[in-house]
Design a protein around this motif. Structure first.
Motif, PDB file in Angstrom:
ATOM      1  N   GLN A   4     -19.892  50.350  85.016  1.00 24.13           N
ATOM      2  CA  GLN A   4     -20.632  51.564  84.689  1.00 24.13           C
ATOM      3  C   GLN A   4     -22.181  51.115  84.421  1.00 24.13           C
ATOM      4  N   VAL A   5     -23.022  52.196  84.930  1.00 28.15           N
ATOM      5  CA  VAL A   5     -24.439  51.672  84.944  1.00 28.15           C
ATOM      6  C   VAL A   5     -25.046  52.629  84.089  1.00 28.15           C
ATOM      7  N   VAL A   6     -26.022  51.706  83.486  1.00 33.73           N
ATOM      8  CA  VAL A   6     -27.000  52.158  82.385  1.00 33.73           C
ATOM      9  C   VAL A   6     -28.827  51.829  82.642  1.00 33.73           C
ATOM     10  N   LEU A   7     -28.804  52.952  82.843  1.00 29.09           N
ATOM     11  CA  LEU A   7     -30.930  52.675  83.695  1.00 29.09           C
ATOM     12  C   LEU A   7     -31.859  52.672  82.058  1.00 29.09           C
ATOM     13  N   VAL A   8     -32.284  51.936  82.241  1.00 28.81           N
ATOM     14  CA  VAL A   8     -33.586  51.948  80.933  1.00 28.81           C
ATOM     15  C   VAL A   8     -33.915  52.226  81.765  1.00 28.81           C
ATOM     16  N   HIS A   9     -35.142  53.348  81.516  1.00 30.18           N
ATOM     17  CA  HIS A   9     -37.130  53.409  82.378  1.00 30.18           C
ATOM     18  C   HIS A   9     -38.257  53.268  82.207  1.00 30.18           C
ATOM     19  N   GLY A  10     -38.644  53.039  82.400  1.00 35.37           N
ATOM     20  CA  GLY A  10     -40.357  52.629  81.793  1.00 35.37           C
ATOM     21  C   GLY A  10     -41.065  53.443  81.038  1.00 35.37           C
ATOM     22  N   ILE A  11     -41.962  52.852  80.483  1.00 35.57           N
ATOM     23  CA  ILE A  11     -43.621  53.658  79.823  1.00 35.57           C
ATOM     24  C   ILE A  11     -43.641  54.956  80.455  1.00 35.57           C
ATOM     25  N   ARG A  12     -43.789  55.663  79.835  1.00 40.73           N
ATOM     26  CA  ARG A  12     -44.797  57.073  80.349  1.00 40.73           C
ATOM     27  C   ARG A  12     -43.649  57.529  80.970  1.00 40.73           C
ATOM     28  N   THR A  13     -42.814  57.669  81.446  1.00 42.15           N
ATOM     29  CA  THR A  13     -41.814  58.207  82.432  1.00 42.15           C
ATOM     30  C   THR A  13     -40.431  58.982  81.860  1.00 42.15           C
ATOM     31  N   SER A  14     -39.603  58.531  82.360  1.00 46.33           N
ATOM     32  CA  SER A  14     -38.275  58.862  81.437  1.00 46.33           C
ATOM     33  C   SER A  14     -37.337  59.027  82.694  1.00 46.33           C
ATOM     34  N   ALA A  15     -35.979  59.692  82.381  1.00 47.12           N
ATOM     35  CA  ALA A  15     -35.025  59.369  82.786  1.00 47.12           C
ATOM     36  C   ALA A  15     -34.782  59.330  84.341  1.00 47.12           C
ATOM     37  N   SER A  16     -35.539  60.365  84.637  1.00 47.81           N
ATOM     38  CA  SER A  16     -36.083  61.090  85.276  1.00 47.81           C
ATOM     39  C   SER A  16     -36.546  60.481  87.141  1.00 47.81           C
ATOM     40  N   MET A  17     -37.391  59.239  86.578  1.00 50.34           N
ATOM     41  CA  MET A  17     -37.620  58.107  87.206  1.00 50.34           C
ATOM     42  C   MET A  17     -36.366  57.948  87.891  1.00 50.34           C
ATOM     43  N   ALA A  34     -28.246  57.354  82.230  1.00 51.96           N
ATOM     44  CA  ALA A  34     -29.695  57.311  82.302  1.00 51.96           C
ATOM     45  C   ALA A  34     -30.602  57.655  81.144  1.00 51.96           C
ATOM     46  N   VAL A  35     -30.875  56.763  80.303  1.00 46.05           N
ATOM     47  CA  VAL A  35     -31.212  57.423  79.009  1.00 46.05           C
ATOM     48  C   VAL A  35     -32.578  57.556  79.111  1.00 46.05           C
ATOM     49  N   ASP A  36     -33.111  58.765  77.957  1.00 48.26           N
ATOM     50  CA  ASP A  36     -34.432  59.148  77.601  1.00 48.26           C
ATOM     51  C   ASP A  36     -34.677  58.264  76.226  1.00 48.26           C
ATOM     52  N   LEU A  37     -35.865  56.871  76.534  1.00 45.63           N
ATOM     53  CA  LEU A  37     -36.018  56.414  74.806  1.00 45.63           C
ATOM     54  C   LEU A  37     -36.760  57.417  74.126  1.00 45.63           C
ATOM     55  N   PRO A  38     -37.519  56.623  73.148  1.00 44.20           N
ATOM     56  CA  PRO A  38     -37.670  58.034  71.452  1.00 44.20           C
ATOM     57  C   PRO A  38     -39.012  58.072  72.017  1.00 44.20           C
ATOM     58  N   ALA A 150     -41.591  63.801  86.629  1.00 41.22           N
ATOM     59  CA  ALA A 150     -40.753  64.817  86.419  1.00 41.22           C
ATOM     60  C   ALA A 150     -40.173  65.076  85.103  1.00 41.22           C
ATOM     61  N   GLY A 151     -40.056  64.034  84.476  1.00 41.52           N
ATOM     62  CA  GLY A 151     -39.536  64.868  82.499  1.00 41.52           C
ATOM     63  C   GLY A 151     -40.388  64.629  81.940  1.00 41.52           C
ATOM     64  N   GLY A 152     -42.052  65.281  82.602  1.00 42.71           N
ATOM     65  CA  GLY A 152     -43.140  64.807  81.736  1.00 42.71           C
ATOM     66  C   GLY A 152     -42.902  63.858  81.517  1.00 42.71           C
ATOM     67  N   TYR A 153     -44.940  63.511  80.748  1.00 40.59           N
ATOM     68  CA  TYR A 153     -45.012  62.397  80.407  1.00 40.59           C
ATOM     69  C   TYR A 153     -45.671  61.903  79.065  1.00 40.59           C
ATOM     70  N   ALA A 154     -45.261  60.333  79.131  1.00 36.34           N
ATOM     71  CA  ALA A 154     -45.241  60.560  77.034  1.00 36.34           C
ATOM     72  C   ALA A 154     -46.488  60.177  77.011  1.00 36.34           C
ATOM     73  N   TYR A 155     -47.613  60.452  77.121  1.00 34.65           N
ATOM     74  CA  TYR A 155     -48.640  60.028  76.316  1.00 34.65           C
ATOM     75  C   TYR A 155     -48.837  59.589  75.161  1.00 34.65           C
ATOM     76  N   LEU A 156     -48.342  59.938  74.472  1.00 33.44           N
ATOM     77  CA  LEU A 156     -48.455  60.000  72.951  1.00 33.44           C
ATOM     78  C   LEU A 156     -47.652  59.014  72.156  1.00 33.44           C
ATOM     79  N   ALA A 157     -46.803  58.292  73.207  1.00 31.83           N
ATOM     80  CA  ALA A 157     -46.132  57.340  73.119  1.00 31.83           C
ATOM     81  C   ALA A 157     -46.978  56.016  73.481  1.00 31.83           C
ATOM     82  N   GLN A 158     -47.480  55.687  74.745  1.00 30.25           N
ATOM     83  CA  GLN A 158     -47.566  54.679  75.222  1.00 30.25           C
ATOM     84  C   GLN A 158     -49.040  53.372  74.370  1.00 30.25           C
ATOM     85  N   ASP A 159     -49.550  53.977  73.941  1.00 32.42           N
ATOM     86  CA  ASP A 159     -50.094  52.785  72.860  1.00 32.42           C
ATOM     87  C   ASP A 159     -49.285  52.027  71.972  1.00 32.42           C
TER      88      ASP A 159
END
Length: 251
Positions: A4-17, A34-38, A150-159
């Motif tokens: 099983q593979v679990v994928l964790v995205h980077g900052i500001r992006t989402s599972a869409s990456m 592929a998860v979406d982090l809070p 594609a999953g939106g940009y997490a501007y508010l979560a970045q800092d």
């Protein structure tokens, strides 16, 4: 039991990456989550917390582990979180780890500079999206260019996410890791700062540097990154077969 593979995205992006990786794995019949982090992707309305991020990873890993050995794959912030998670003292059910674009300790001057750059972009009209789009057009192939946002940009979560990373005890986590590990960096990745430290702390790990690739190595050279996943999957599958054979011999 299949890997099983679990994928964790980077900052500001989402599972869409991970679209290119998900398509590749699913075509091979590999189960992938592929998860979406809070604060990211489908959870943009939530507040990012480091605790919530680890809860998300843990829930996905433990659910996947009920079906087979787990290959955990993280990029950038997701790679740092995955390193910390895989190196936890309670040894979570992870069979192998691919950590991409994350060989830097997120503290000190480097972290302050990253936060200042992010704040500067957010202060621009449209939060600097025109600059982001120009960079993506200049560096990513057409097949993956839209995936990062594609999953939106997490501007508010970045800092808050960047500040949260400073609490990670990565060196302790790295020393505890005993599973197969691959560190994957693009040749021109700005987060190669502590590459030698990471590989020294995990001497059994393999370091793979992808030529002509930047920080977004998963999208810039998707075929190469997918080949790395193939290597990791083959390693996990071989380990699972050996474990079954060992159990049979003991019986």
């Amino acid at each position: 039991m299949s890997v099983q593979v679990v994928l964790v995205h980077g900052i500001r992006t989402s599972a869409s990456m991970w679209r290119a990786q998900i398509a590749h794995l699913e075509a091979r019949g590999i189960a992938v989550t592929a998860v979406d982090l809070p604060g990211h992707g489908s959870r943009l309305h939530e507040t990012f917390t480091i605790e919530g991020a680890f809860e998300t990873i843990d829930a996905a890993v433990r659910a996947a582990a009920e079906r087979g050995p787990v290959l955990l794959v993280g990029h950038s912030m997701g790679g740092l979180l995955s390193v910390e998670y895989a190196g936890a003292e309670d040894a979570p059910p992870v069979a192998a780890l691919v950590a991409a674009s994350c060989t830097a300790i997120p503290r000190g001057l480097g972290l302050r500079a990253y936060r200042a750059l992010a704040a500067g972009l957010n202060a621009l009209p449209g939060r600097g999206q025109r600059i982001t789009n120009a960079v993506l057009r200049a560096t990513l192939p057409l097949e993956t260019r839209a995936d990062f946002g594609a999953g939106g940009y997490a501007y508010l979560a970045q800092d808050v996410a960047l500040r949260s990373l400073s609490v990670l005890d990565l060196m302790a986590a790295l020393r505890r890791i005993r599973i197969p590990v691959w560190f994957v960096n693009g040749q021109w990745d700005q987060l190669r700062l502590h590459e030698k430290l990471f590989t020294a702390l995990v001497p059994h790990a393999e370091l793979l540097v992808v030529p002509r690739a930047t920080h977004l190595v998963t999208a810039m050279r998707p075929q190469v990154f997918n080949a790395v996943l193939g290597l990791a999957l083959a390693t996990v599958e071989a380990g699972a077969r050996d474990a079954v054979a060992g159990t049979g011999d003991a019986a």
